[in-house]
Design an enzyme around this catalytic site. Structure first.
Site, mmCIF file in Angstrom:
data_model
loop_
_atom_site.group_PDB
_atom_site.id
_atom_site.type_symbol
_atom_site.label_atom_id
_atom_site.label_comp_id
_atom_site.label_asym_id
_atom_site.label_seq_id
_atom_site.Cartn_x
_atom_site.Cartn_y
_atom_site.Cartn_z
ATOM 1 N N TYR A 159 66.588 -28.001 30.781
ATOM 2 C CA TYR A 159 66.951 -28.255 32.249
ATOM 3 C C TYR A 159 66.384 -29.709 32.751
ATOM 4 C CZ TYR A 159 66.866 -27.871 37.173
ATOM 5 O OH TYR A 159 66.950 -28.233 38.641
ATOM 6 N N LYS A 163 68.776 -32.790 33.816
ATOM 7 C CA LYS A 163 68.629 -33.498 35.197
ATOM 8 C C LYS A 163 68.286 -35.039 35.120
ATOM 9 C CE LYS A 163 69.251 -31.505 38.652
ATOM 10 N NZ LYS A 163 70.544 -30.918 39.039
HETATM 11 N N1 LIG Z 1 65.728 -24.621 43.523
HETATM 12 C C1 LIG Z 1 65.095 -25.861 43.390
HETATM 13 O O1 LIG Z 1 63.831 -25.561 43.542
HETATM 14 C C2 LIG Z 1 65.492 -27.107 43.020
HETATM 15 C C3 LIG Z 1 67.074 -27.177 42.833
HETATM 16 N N2 LIG Z 1 67.369 -28.757 42.482
HETATM 17 C C4 LIG Z 1 68.767 -28.935 42.424
HETATM 18 O O2 LIG Z 1 69.520 -28.479 43.359
HETATM 19 C C5 LIG Z 1 70.929 -28.179 42.999
HETATM 20 C C6 LIG Z 1 71.270 -26.569 43.587
HETATM 21 O O3 LIG Z 1 70.166 -25.917 43.201
HETATM 22 P P1 LIG Z 1 70.032 -24.325 43.837
HETATM 23 O O4 LIG Z 1 70.730 -24.329 45.257
HETATM 24 O O5 LIG Z 1 68.716 -23.817 43.606
HETATM 25 O O6 LIG Z 1 70.954 -23.558 42.556
HETATM 26 P P2 LIG Z 1 71.958 -22.386 42.890
HETATM 27 O O7 LIG Z 1 71.926 -21.953 41.512
HETATM 28 O O8 LIG Z 1 71.629 -21.427 44.006
HETATM 29 O O9 LIG Z 1 73.249 -23.236 43.021
HETATM 30 C C7 LIG Z 1 73.986 -23.997 42.130
HETATM 31 C C8 LIG Z 1 75.471 -23.763 42.678
HETATM 32 O O10 LIG Z 1 76.196 -24.348 41.680
HETATM 33 C C9 LIG Z 1 77.302 -23.643 41.094
HETATM 34 N N3 LIG Z 1 77.716 -24.002 39.905
HETATM 35 C C10 LIG Z 1 77.019 -23.674 38.951
HETATM 36 N N4 LIG Z 1 77.781 -23.970 37.785
HETATM 37 C C11 LIG Z 1 78.804 -24.470 38.209
HETATM 38 C C12 LIG Z 1 80.162 -24.995 37.653
HETATM 39 N N5 LIG Z 1 80.241 -25.132 36.247
HETATM 40 N N6 LIG Z 1 81.081 -25.484 38.148
HETATM 41 C C13 LIG Z 1 80.851 -25.313 39.665
HETATM 42 N N7 LIG Z 1 79.861 -24.780 40.557
HETATM 43 C C14 LIG Z 1 78.712 -24.452 39.692
HETATM 44 C C15 LIG Z 1 76.693 -22.352 41.327
HETATM 45 O O11 LIG Z 1 77.939 -21.229 41.486
HETATM 46 C C16 LIG Z 1 75.662 -22.288 42.544
HETATM 47 O O12 LIG Z 1 76.670 -21.767 43.576
HETATM 48 C C17 LIG Z 1 71.045 -28.178 41.511
HETATM 49 O O13 LIG Z 1 71.532 -29.198 41.182
HETATM 50 C C18 LIG Z 1 69.300 -28.329 41.042
HETATM 51 O O14 LIG Z 1 69.163 -28.754 39.989
HETATM 52 C C19 LIG Z 1 66.558 -29.660 42.426
HETATM 53 C C20 LIG Z 1 65.214 -29.472 42.574
HETATM 54 C C21 LIG Z 1 64.608 -28.246 43.127
HETATM 55 C C1 LIG Z 2 54.607 -16.127 36.129
HETATM 56 C C2 LIG Z 2 53.789 -17.728 36.352
HETATM 57 C C3 LIG Z 2 52.345 -17.495 36.110
HETATM 58 C C4 LIG Z 2 54.207 -18.322 37.479
HETATM 59 C C5 LIG Z 2 55.828 -18.768 37.396
HETATM 60 C C6 LIG Z 2 56.123 -19.768 38.265
HETATM 61 C C7 LIG Z 2 57.599 -20.453 38.094
HETATM 62 C C8 LIG Z 2 58.508 -19.363 38.293
HETATM 63 C C9 LIG Z 2 57.615 -21.566 38.981
HETATM 64 C C10 LIG Z 2 56.466 -22.619 38.851
HETATM 65 C C11 LIG Z 2 57.275 -23.849 39.175
HETATM 66 C C12 LIG Z 2 58.725 -23.676 39.660
HETATM 67 C C13 LIG Z 2 59.517 -24.736 39.372
HETATM 68 C C14 LIG Z 2 59.174 -25.967 40.305
HETATM 69 O O1 LIG Z 2 59.043 -25.538 41.419
HETATM 70 C C15 LIG Z 2 60.283 -27.059 40.006
HETATM 71 C C16 LIG Z 2 61.692 -26.680 39.910
HETATM 72 C C17 LIG Z 2 62.561 -27.640 40.286
HETATM 73 C C18 LIG Z 2 63.885 -27.627 39.845
HETATM 74 O O2 LIG Z 2 64.529 -28.496 39.732
HETATM 75 C C19 LIG Z 2 64.516 -26.135 39.732
HETATM 76 C C20 LIG Z 2 63.506 -24.964 39.873
HETATM 77 C C21 LIG Z 2 62.320 -25.525 39.357
HETATM 78 C C22 LIG Z 2 62.398 -25.541 37.909
HETATM 79 C C23 LIG Z 2 60.865 -24.360 39.638
HETATM 80 C C24 LIG Z 2 61.348 -23.031 39.034
HETATM 81 C C25 LIG Z 2 60.094 -21.797 39.160
HETATM 82 C C26 LIG Z 2 58.945 -22.379 38.663
HETATM 83 C C27 LIG Z 2 58.895 -22.856 37.456
#
Ligand SMILES: NC(=O)C1=CN([C@@H]2O[C@H](COP(=O)(O)OP(=O)(O)OC[C@H]3O[C@@H](n4cnc5c(N)ncnc54)[C@H](O)[C@@H]3O)[C@@H](O)[C@H]2O)C=CC1
Ligand SMILES: CC(C)CCC[C@@H](C)[C@H]1CC[C@H]2[C@@H]3[C@H](O)CC4=CC(=O)CC[C@]4(C)[C@H]3CC[C@]12C
Length: 369
Positions: A159, A163
């Site tokens: 992952y 990214k």
């Molecule tokens: N959730 C987090 O803590 C973080 C997320 N991100 C980034 O933010 C973005 C959004 O993440 P989230 O909303 O958390 O994830 P999410 O899984 O809720 O949203 C991702 C969306 O992309 C769509 N998707 C996946 N594969 C696809 C494909 N082949 N074609 C079209 N659509 C597709 C999914 O259906 C989903 O709706 C991602 O790029 C992720 O890497 C970055 C930092 C932290």
């Molecule tokens: C059971 C364990 C002791 C605790 C598990 C916690 C984990 C599930 C989460 C701890 C850190 C999280 C990640 C972090 O916030 C950074 C992220 C960035 C992204 O771009 C996607 C999500 C994630 C990888 C996030 C996912 C959950 C954790 C690994």
């Protein structure tokens, strides 16, 4: 809805617009981008909530599509002024293969860039991640760092590797000539761990706590700090960056920005308790109940079980060696680059962010699967 006094002329495309972050970006654009004429929402799985958006002044076009399919991406991008590319496969639990993660996150992003170049779309905002920097597998702390803080980024997990590669593609594409001869202007936003309404992991942990009689058991030392940012502020930053990129391309093009707000620096579990505590859960223990070596043993066991069971079923618990290392490594950002470059200020205070998220969790109470 948007202020219709300004000319509505712009077409935006949000990939992944039905995901956790994507939905917030879509709603934020409708509220805060007055120049919007059409909003295209592209996702593999379209959400039923899109229906309710069809009644406003902005034309909302739902496009079911796959970013790995270049022709589908090109068709969606054609005629758009701005692309916000949030679609991605977020998987640190071993649900998808590393090939699939690469295909969606890296090839999918390349397809978006190529589509912009071929069709003449000039502005591209990419949702990157803090994980392109770290934490690294060596457990080096990144303490209140900014975009220029030196850090040994080592990407072994599919992952973060995907990214980092995708971000590099986006930033290197800045300045490429798009159809019509203008330069492509790109930038990347790097959220830390996002939380807020719709956060799947928060939901899972809440239900797990309910199953355990309202208790969660501390696994991570309270001294480890983990960066978190509210989804509404991440969405706002996307809207603002997309707007300002059109005015300040020379400064912002090719840049990466951490996404930050005033959410407190805390361990992953202590932060979650800021939300889950008022929802009736209690975190047991002031120190981890199990020693680190035992947790690592369980994490490795989980990874082994995942591998053994793969032919029969998908076993993907939260605890694995990678997530344990992440949760145990301090990674927090402190920067004002986004404020300096494009005037970003968080839209939601910590109190608002917390209250909104608590409200969402409370609304789930009693609906455990
Ligand atoms: N959730 C987090 O803590 C973080 C997320 N991100 C980034 O933010 C973005 C959004 O993440 P989230 O909303 O958390 O994830 P999410 O899984 O809720 O949203 C991702 C969306 O992309 C769509 N998707 C996946 N594969 C696809 C494909 N082949 N074609 C079209 N659509 C597709 C999914 O259906 C989903 O709706 C991602 O790029 C992720 O890497 C970055 C930092 C932290
Ligand atoms: C059971 C364990 C002791 C605790 C598990 C916690 C984990 C599930 C989460 C701890 C850190 C999280 C990640 C972090 O916030 C950074 C992220 C960035 C992204 O771009 C996607 C999500 C994630 C990888 C996030 C996912 C959950 C954790 C690994």
């Amino acid at each position: 809805m948007a202020d219709t006094a300004q000319a509505q002329e712009l077409v935006y495309l949000v990939t992944g617009g039905c995901g956790f972050l994507g939905e917030h970006v879509v709603r934020m654009l409708l509220q805060r981008e007055p120049r919007l004429h059409e909003l295209r929402v592209f996702d593999l799985h379209l959400g039923p909530w899109l229906e309710e958006l069809q009644t406003g002044p902005v034309q909302v076009t739902a496009i079911q599509g796959d970013v790995t399919q270049a022709h589908e991406v090109a068709a969606a991008v054609a005629g758009a002024h701005v692309v916000i590319h949030t679609a991605g496969l977020v998987d640190v639990f071993g649900r998808a293969s590393s090939e699939t993660i690469h295909e969606v996150n890296v090839q999918g992003t390349q397809n978006v860039i190529d589509a912009c170049v071929q069709t003449g779309t000039q502005f591209l905002v990419y949702t990157s991640s803090m994980e392109v920097v770290g934490p690294n597998i060596k457990g080096h702390p990144f303490y209140r760092g900014d975009e220029d803080t030196p850090y040994e980024a080592v990407h072994k997990h599919p992952y973060p590797r995907s990214k980092a590669l995708a971000e590099q593609l986006v930033l290197e594409a800045n300045g490429r000539k798009v159809r019509g001869g203008r330069p492509l202007v790109t930038c990347a936003l790097r959220p830390t761990g996002i939380y807020g309404e719709g956060h799947q992991i928060m939901r899972d942990i809440f239900y797990q706590g309910q199953r355990l009689g309202g208790r969660l058991f501390r696994a991570i030392p309270a001294s480890v700090e983990h960066g978190r940012v509210y989804v509404g502020n991440v969405a706002w930053m996307h809207v603002l960056v997309a707007r300002e990129l059109q005015q300040r391309g020379a400064l912002m093009g090719g840049q990466a920005y951490f996404c930050y707000d005033s959410s407190p620096y805390k361990s992953y579990e202590d932060f979650n308790m800021e939300i889950l505590g008022p929802c009736g859960l209690r975190l047991v223990g002031t120190r981890p109940l199990l020693p680190y070596w035992l947790l690592m043993f369980l994490a490795v066991l989980n990874a082994l079980l995942q591998w053994l069971l793969r032919p029969l079923l998908l076993y993907a618990p939260l605890l694995n060696p990678y997530t344990l290392a992440m949760a145990n490594t301090t990674f927090t950002v402190s920067t004002n680059k986004a404020q300096r470059h494009f005037g970003y200020e968080p839209l939601f205070s910590w109190e608002d962010s917390r209250t909104r998220t608590i409200g969402w969790v409370r609304a789930m109470d009693g609906s455990a699967p």
